[in-house]
Design an enzyme around this catalytic site. Structure first.
Site, PDB file in Angstrom:
ATOM      1  N   TRP A  35      -5.942   0.517  10.004  1.00  0.00           N
ATOM      2  CA  TRP A  35      -6.105   0.635   8.556  1.00  0.00           C
ATOM      3  C   TRP A  35      -5.837  -0.707   7.885  1.00  0.00           C
ATOM      4  O   TRP A  35      -6.417  -1.012   6.838  1.00  0.00           O
ATOM      5  CB  TRP A  35      -5.172   1.705   8.002  1.00  0.00           C
ATOM      6  CG  TRP A  35      -5.254   1.878   6.521  1.00  0.00           C
ATOM      7  CD1 TRP A  35      -4.284   1.626   5.605  1.00  0.00           C
ATOM      8  CD2 TRP A  35      -6.406   2.314   5.764  1.00  0.00           C
ATOM      9  NE1 TRP A  35      -4.739   1.884   4.335  1.00  0.00           N
ATOM     10  CE2 TRP A  35      -6.038   2.299   4.395  1.00  0.00           C
ATOM     11  CE3 TRP A  35      -7.688   2.700   6.108  1.00  0.00           C
ATOM     12  CZ2 TRP A  35      -6.914   2.669   3.382  1.00  0.00           C
ATOM     13  CZ3 TRP A  35      -8.574   3.069   5.093  1.00  0.00           C
ATOM     14  CH2 TRP A  35      -8.183   3.054   3.753  1.00  0.00           C
TER      15      TRP A  35
ATOM     16  N   TYR B  96       0.832  -1.205   0.000  1.00  0.00           N
ATOM     17  CA  TYR B  96       0.000   0.000   0.000  1.00  0.00           C
ATOM     18  C   TYR B  96       0.864   1.252   0.000  1.00  0.00           C
ATOM     19  O   TYR B  96       0.639   2.191  -0.780  1.00  0.00           O
ATOM     20  CB  TYR B  96      -0.915  -0.037   1.234  1.00  0.00           C
ATOM     21  CG  TYR B  96      -1.764   1.199   1.437  1.00  0.00           C
ATOM     22  CD1 TYR B  96      -2.724   1.566   0.515  1.00  0.00           C
ATOM     23  CD2 TYR B  96      -1.622   1.977   2.590  1.00  0.00           C
ATOM     24  CE1 TYR B  96      -3.516   2.690   0.710  1.00  0.00           C
ATOM     25  CE2 TYR B  96      -2.404   3.095   2.796  1.00  0.00           C
ATOM     26  CZ  TYR B  96      -3.351   3.448   1.856  1.00  0.00           C
ATOM     27  OH  TYR B  96      -4.116   4.563   2.050  1.00  0.00           O
TER      28      TYR B  96
ATOM     29  N   GLU C 226     -11.916   5.320   4.721  1.00  0.00           N
ATOM     30  CA  GLU C 226     -11.326   6.010   5.872  1.00  0.00           C
ATOM     31  C   GLU C 226     -12.345   6.103   7.010  1.00  0.00           C
ATOM     32  O   GLU C 226     -11.990   5.968   8.189  1.00  0.00           O
ATOM     33  CB  GLU C 226     -10.851   7.408   5.476  1.00  0.00           C
ATOM     34  CG  GLU C 226      -9.637   7.423   4.551  1.00  0.00           C
ATOM     35  CD  GLU C 226      -8.329   7.074   5.231  1.00  0.00           C
ATOM     36  OE1 GLU C 226      -8.308   6.904   6.464  1.00  0.00           O
ATOM     37  OE2 GLU C 226      -7.311   6.972   4.515  1.00  0.00           O
TER      38      GLU C 226
END
Length: 201
Positions: A57, A27, A49
């Site tokens: 995350w 990522y 988000e």
């Protein structure tokens, strides 16, 4: 965490937060901080988000493909039509984060985005984020070291993300606070928060 960039076994220097897992490395190296200037793609990122709020995350990253499947690839036109049967189905799907308020906010934000598109055009969200993105000078004026050398020199929220929160709320968006929005700005390249020494900077 106060660490700066860390060089991995592959010889690549990365932000310290990114070295904990292969998913984070992928990522960080391919997506985080890369410019996204498309409203539909930004709607997806804001939605994810918001789902991340209070969680790791990494949890969202690993569920991302399932999220895309159940939310019609984050097509706001489709998601805006979701009603209670779809919500019930989503709440029973163990592949995603089953949180009613977050699911409902994803639908409400799709509806708000469609209304904004009708009023201002299909690049409204992109232009709004550009308008509220902090410059290096603005961040320095708010007391942040620019460019950051350590992770603890990176803000969690800014005056700009506070103002953006109010602006989006007025447009009908929900469950998007200043911390969530600043994280989205970082992730989609509206601000460069790769630390000094990181190869991606």
């Amino acid at each position: 965490m106060s660490s700066s960039a860390i060089t991995g076994a592959d010889g690549i220097s990365r932000c310290a937060w990114a070295v904990g897992s292969d998913d984070y490395i992928e990522y960080h190296d391919t997506e985080w901080g890369v410019a996204v200037r498309n409203d539909r793609a930004l709607y997806e990122r804001l939605s994810l988000e918001a789902f991340q709020s209070g969680l790791s995350w990494l949890t969202v990253l690993r569920k991302r493909e399932a999220f895309r499947e159940v939310f019609a690839d984050f097509d706001p036109v489709s998601v805006a039509d979701f009603e209670e049967p779809e919500i019930t189905q989503l709440l029973s799907d163990s592949r995603i984060i089953r949180h009613r308020k977050k699911i409902e906010s994803t639908i409400a934000n799709a509806q708000a985005l469609l209304a904004a598109w009708d009023a201002h055009g299909h690049d409204w969200l992109t232009q709004t984020l550009l308008e509220f993105s902090p410059s290096e000078r603005e961040l320095a004026a708010q007391g942040w070291i620019r460019p950051p050398a350590l992770l603890n020199q990176i803000p969690a929220k800014t005056d700009n993300s506070e103002a953006l929160t109010k602006h989006l709320k007025q447009a009908g968006f929900v469950f998007l606070g200043p911390t969530t929005l600043y994280a989205a700005m970082q992730a989609t390249g509206f601000v460069n928060d790769h630390v000094l020494g990181c190869d991606r900077r």
